[in-house]
Design a protein around this motif. Structure first.
Motif, mmCIF file in Angstrom:
data_model
loop_
_atom_site.group_PDB
_atom_site.id
_atom_site.type_symbol
_atom_site.label_atom_id
_atom_site.label_comp_id
_atom_site.label_asym_id
_atom_site.label_seq_id
_atom_site.Cartn_x
_atom_site.Cartn_y
_atom_site.Cartn_z
ATOM 1 N N ILE A 191 0.841 -1.196 0.000
ATOM 2 C CA ILE A 191 0.000 0.000 0.000
ATOM 3 C C ILE A 191 0.880 1.250 0.000
ATOM 4 C CG2 ILE A 191 -1.705 1.318 1.295
ATOM 5 C CD1 ILE A 191 -2.837 -1.202 0.030
ATOM 6 N N GLY A 192 1.963 1.212 0.786
ATOM 7 C CA GLY A 192 2.869 2.361 0.831
ATOM 8 C C GLY A 192 3.519 2.641 -0.502
ATOM 9 N N SER A 193 4.014 1.610 -1.183
ATOM 10 C CA SER A 193 4.664 1.812 -2.478
ATOM 11 C C SER A 193 3.655 2.239 -3.536
ATOM 12 C CB SER A 193 5.388 0.542 -2.922
ATOM 13 O OG SER A 193 4.480 -0.536 -3.084
ATOM 14 N N THR A 194 2.426 1.733 -3.463
ATOM 15 C CA THR A 194 1.383 2.132 -4.417
ATOM 16 C C THR A 194 1.009 3.587 -4.232
ATOM 17 O OG1 THR A 194 0.498 -0.129 -4.450
ATOM 18 C CG2 THR A 194 -0.946 1.616 -5.235
ATOM 19 N N SER A 195 0.935 4.020 -2.979
ATOM 20 C CA SER A 195 0.639 5.428 -2.692
ATOM 21 C C SER A 195 1.712 6.340 -3.283
ATOM 22 C CB SER A 195 0.541 5.640 -1.181
ATOM 23 O OG SER A 195 0.414 7.007 -0.860
ATOM 24 N N LYS A 196 2.979 5.935 -3.162
ATOM 25 C CA LYS A 196 4.076 6.737 -3.717
ATOM 26 C C LYS A 196 4.007 6.804 -5.240
ATOM 27 C CE LYS A 196 7.272 5.817 0.091
ATOM 28 N NZ LYS A 196 8.531 5.138 0.496
ATOM 29 N N LEU A 197 3.645 5.683 -5.885
ATOM 30 C CA LEU A 197 3.506 5.687 -7.346
ATOM 31 C C LEU A 197 2.395 6.642 -7.772
ATOM 32 C CD1 LEU A 197 3.858 1.881 -8.183
ATOM 33 C CD2 LEU A 197 5.546 3.679 -8.604
ATOM 34 N N PHE A 198 1.284 6.637 -7.051
ATOM 35 C CA PHE A 198 0.188 7.540 -7.393
ATOM 36 C C PHE A 198 0.610 8.996 -7.230
ATOM 37 C CE2 PHE A 198 -3.398 10.211 -6.163
ATOM 38 C CZ PHE A 198 -4.245 10.020 -7.251
ATOM 39 N N GLN A 199 1.333 9.294 -6.138
ATOM 40 C CA GLN A 199 1.749 10.675 -5.900
ATOM 41 C C GLN A 199 2.728 11.163 -6.957
ATOM 42 O OE1 GLN A 199 0.363 12.701 -3.959
ATOM 43 N NE2 GLN A 199 -0.888 11.286 -2.781
ATOM 44 N N LEU A 205 2.596 10.096 -10.072
ATOM 45 C CA LEU A 205 1.734 10.305 -11.243
ATOM 46 C C LEU A 205 0.973 11.622 -11.139
ATOM 47 C CD1 LEU A 205 0.127 6.758 -11.749
ATOM 48 C CD2 LEU A 205 1.419 8.009 -13.492
ATOM 49 N N TYR A 206 0.407 11.859 -9.962
ATOM 50 C CA TYR A 206 -0.445 13.038 -9.755
ATOM 51 C C TYR A 206 -0.057 13.735 -8.455
ATOM 52 C CZ TYR A 206 -3.238 10.774 -13.374
ATOM 53 O OH TYR A 206 -3.654 10.178 -14.545
ATOM 54 N N PRO A 207 1.033 14.497 -8.477
ATOM 55 C CA PRO A 207 1.534 15.129 -7.247
ATOM 56 C C PRO A 207 0.590 16.157 -6.637
ATOM 57 C CG PRO A 207 2.744 15.913 -9.181
ATOM 58 C CD PRO A 207 1.906 14.770 -9.634
ATOM 59 N N ASP A 208 -0.336 16.674 -7.432
ATOM 60 C CA ASP A 208 -1.253 17.696 -6.924
ATOM 61 C C ASP A 208 -2.566 17.115 -6.406
ATOM 62 O OD1 ASP A 208 0.580 19.698 -7.611
ATOM 63 O OD2 ASP A 208 -0.208 19.820 -9.662
ATOM 64 N N ASP A 209 -2.719 15.804 -6.502
ATOM 65 C CA ASP A 209 -3.965 15.170 -6.053
ATOM 66 C C ASP A 209 -3.725 14.320 -4.817
ATOM 67 O OD1 ASP A 209 -6.011 15.874 -8.163
ATOM 68 O OD2 ASP A 209 -4.469 14.985 -9.446
ATOM 69 N N GLU A 210 -4.708 14.305 -3.933
ATOM 70 C CA GLU A 210 -4.598 13.516 -2.710
ATOM 71 C C GLU A 210 -4.945 12.065 -2.989
ATOM 72 O OE1 GLU A 210 -6.222 13.590 1.936
ATOM 73 O OE2 GLU A 210 -6.806 15.157 0.509
ATOM 74 N N PHE A 211 -4.241 11.172 -2.333
ATOM 75 C CA PHE A 211 -4.467 9.729 -2.465
ATOM 76 C C PHE A 211 -5.665 9.351 -1.601
ATOM 77 C CE2 PHE A 211 -3.154 5.269 -1.248
ATOM 78 C CZ PHE A 211 -3.289 4.711 -2.516
ATOM 79 N N PHE A 212 -6.855 9.299 -2.204
ATOM 80 C CA PHE A 212 -8.113 9.049 -1.510
ATOM 81 C C PHE A 212 -8.313 10.047 -0.364
ATOM 82 C CE2 PHE A 212 -7.214 4.713 -3.165
ATOM 83 C CZ PHE A 212 -8.324 4.585 -3.983
ATOM 84 N N PRO A 213 -8.840 11.221 -0.691
ATOM 85 C CA PRO A 213 -9.063 12.225 0.364
ATOM 86 C C PRO A 213 -10.011 11.715 1.440
ATOM 87 C CG PRO A 213 -10.091 12.872 -1.725
ATOM 88 C CD PRO A 213 -9.283 11.668 -2.002
#
Length: 539
Positions: free
Chosen positions: A501-509, A511-519
């Motif tokens: 989950i931690g590594s997936t969250s980093k990949l998403f960030q 990809l989209y640094p301005d968006d929150e990972f599941f607000p």
């Protein structure tokens, strides 16, 4: 919306998306759900007819083909999208043909054994994303750790469990409770463990606390879930620090009692781990993600500058463009026949290398490892099976009450980190030999004298569950990579999903640094959270 395609392939509309995701493994499905939640247009493709990829749960007869063939049913010499096999040394044996007659009643995890802690990141993410609406869980009934003589010792996970345990001496119970009390005091701020101790190895700290070998083994391998032999000194590949060990104990103990209907710390999803990627896929679909199964990608497209990603070409012949691309870890890219020779796809598609291996096993038995217990965890610490056993072997038994097998049968998963197939298979075979007996007909033609001589041995063998079917295999561990195109990781060697989950969250960030990972828009009122949490469990 989900479309299962049957040739001739229908066109996909629109022809441009913010994000294309190839493969429906858990990390990919989480990214799809997170991107869709952030209002991105997402096209999620899979060449398979089922969800989950390397995180899927499959019927018995599908497991063999999945482990021994490529992930893609499409094979074309013009493809530049190649599926590499992450499984090797596959060893499948059937001891009783009756299991094949009820193949569809099995739901077998290809990435097992794996559980969720009641208070871990995966549970929190399911609640935050709303994915908990699509999956239910059962509690794991009990946990055991192998002792010095091979006996299975119960793992007490609370103060009351410690005092009820009949395998611990009174002095051992006091030592274990005193240690738990000290850890809780440190976590609550009532006392503090010295910084020097926090930075030392956890096993050194346990020795400093004068804990006996049995208690050390329970804490290190059955609660902190350590893989490598912590008493091996400098030769140990991964020494756990005290501060990290304390965090693992905190996770374990905060998981006990989180749900009113859960007795222990561990949860397992009904119908198998494959329900988790499906839960996130369903959440993504609600947010507008388009799913198309049985749709292989055969080529990738680069822009005219030759150095940036443009889109993909499907087996249908259609070309779809997108701003970003996420790929399954089993995908590799070769030089593209649809792009000019001057274009170097290796600059665009960074493929993750193999960082290690894990030996996995799936066994089917006729009876439980422990009477009157349907689901349980068994840990074999390093050197508990044979002197040079380098890593822990984890064993997870599941019964029909979790809807993964027919009534009267049990599914038992095994895993052990390893350097090579020989080492990994040795660990699994030793654990299997310790737990099971294999039914044979050799005694059917024996003389009465032979039968009499073997009666005692036969009685002993019947105490162990009878093995009906087994599959052993080695899986490559591939980490996610972030280039112009994202590659997700394979199932790791851990027992839970926290690192994944931690590594997936980093990949998403990335990809989209301005968006929150599941607000945090769900379950924001603490007074409502317990009611929402309890919905995770089947009553």
């Amino acid at each position: 919306m989900t479309t299962e395609t049957i040739p001739p392939y229908p066109p996909i509309e629109p022809s441009h998306f913010d994000l294309i995701v190839i493969g429906t493994g858990l990390p990919s499905s989480i990214i799809s759900a997170a991107a869709s939640t952030a209002a991105k247009s997402v096209l999620h493709l899979d060449s398979n007819s089922f969800y989950g990829s390397h995180f899927s749960s499959l019927p018995l007869h599908d497991v063999t083909s999945f482990l021994t063939t490529s992930s893609s049913d499409h094979d074309d010499v013009t493809d530049d999208v190649i599926f590499r096999q992450i499984y090797s040394d596959v060893e499948i044996k059937c001891y009783d043909e009756s299991v094949n007659e009820c193949s569809r009643k099995f739901s077998l995890d290809v990435s097992g054994p794996r559980v969720l802690f009641c208070a871990d990141e995966c549970v929190n993410l399911l609640l935050r994303s709303g994915g908990n609406q699509y999956v239910e869980f059962k509690n794991i009934d009990a946990s055991f750790v192998a002792g010095e003589s091979g006996e299975l010792v119960s793992v007490p996970d609370s103060k009351s469990a410690v005092f009820k345990d009949r395998t611990l001496k009174f002095s051992e119970k006091n030592q274990l409770n005193s240690f738990f009390k000290m850890v809780q005091g440190h976590l609550s701020g009532e006392m503090r463990i010295e910084d020097e101790d926090l930075e030392s190895s956890f096993v050194t700290f346990l020795d400093k606390m004068k804990l006996p070998p049995k208690i050390k083994s329970i804490i290190l391998y059955a609660i902190a879930m350590v893989d490598y032999d912590q008493d091996a000194g400098d030769s140990c590949k991964n020494i756990l620090k005290t501060k990290d060990g304390i965090d693992r104990l905190a996770l374990y103990h905060s998981s006990v009692g989180r749900f009113p209907t859960a007795l222990g710390a561990l949860l397992y999803p009904l119908y198998g781990q494959g329900e988790l990627p499906q839960a996130f896929c369903r959440r993504a679909a609600v947010k507008g993600c388009l799913y198309v199964l049985r749709m292989p990608v055969i080529s990738v497209l680069l822009n005219e500058d030759g150095g940036t990603y443009k889109g993909v070409k499907l087996v249908s012949g259609q070309e779809i463009t997108s701003d970003k691309l996420v790929m399954d870890p089993s995908i590799t890219i070769t030089s593209s026949p649809v792009n000019p020779p001057s274009e170097d796809v290796s600059k665009v598609f960074k493929v993750g290398g193999v960082s290690g291996k894990v030996a996995r096993g799936i066994c089917i038995t006729k009876s439980s490892l422990k009477p009157n217990i349907s689901s349980c965890l068994v840990i074999y610490p390093p050197r508990s099976l044979y002197p040079d056993q380098a890593t822990s072997v984890r064993v997870l038994q599941l019964g029909s009450n979790i809807a993964v097998c027919p009534s009267g049968m049990f599914v038992v998963y095994f895993s052990a980190l390893c350097d090579d197939a020989l080492e990994g298979k040795k660990s699994l075979h030793a654990a299997i030999d310790s737990l099971f007996s294999v039914h044979t007909l050799d005694t059917a033609d024996s003389s009465s004298t032979d039968l009499a001589d073997s009666a005692e041995a036969k009685d002993r063998a019947e105490v162990k569950p009878t093995l009906l079917w087994s599959a052993l295999y080695i899986q490559d561990l591939i980490e996610g990579s972030m280039g112009p195109v994202v590659t997700t990781p394979t199932p790791d060697g851990n027992f839970n999903y926290n690192d994944l989950i931690g590594s997936t969250s980093k990949l998403f960030q990335k990809l989209y640094p301005d968006d929150e990972f599941f607000p945090e828009t769900i379950n924001t009122d603490p007074s409502d959270k317990l009611d929402d949490d309890s919905d995770l469990l089947e009553s």
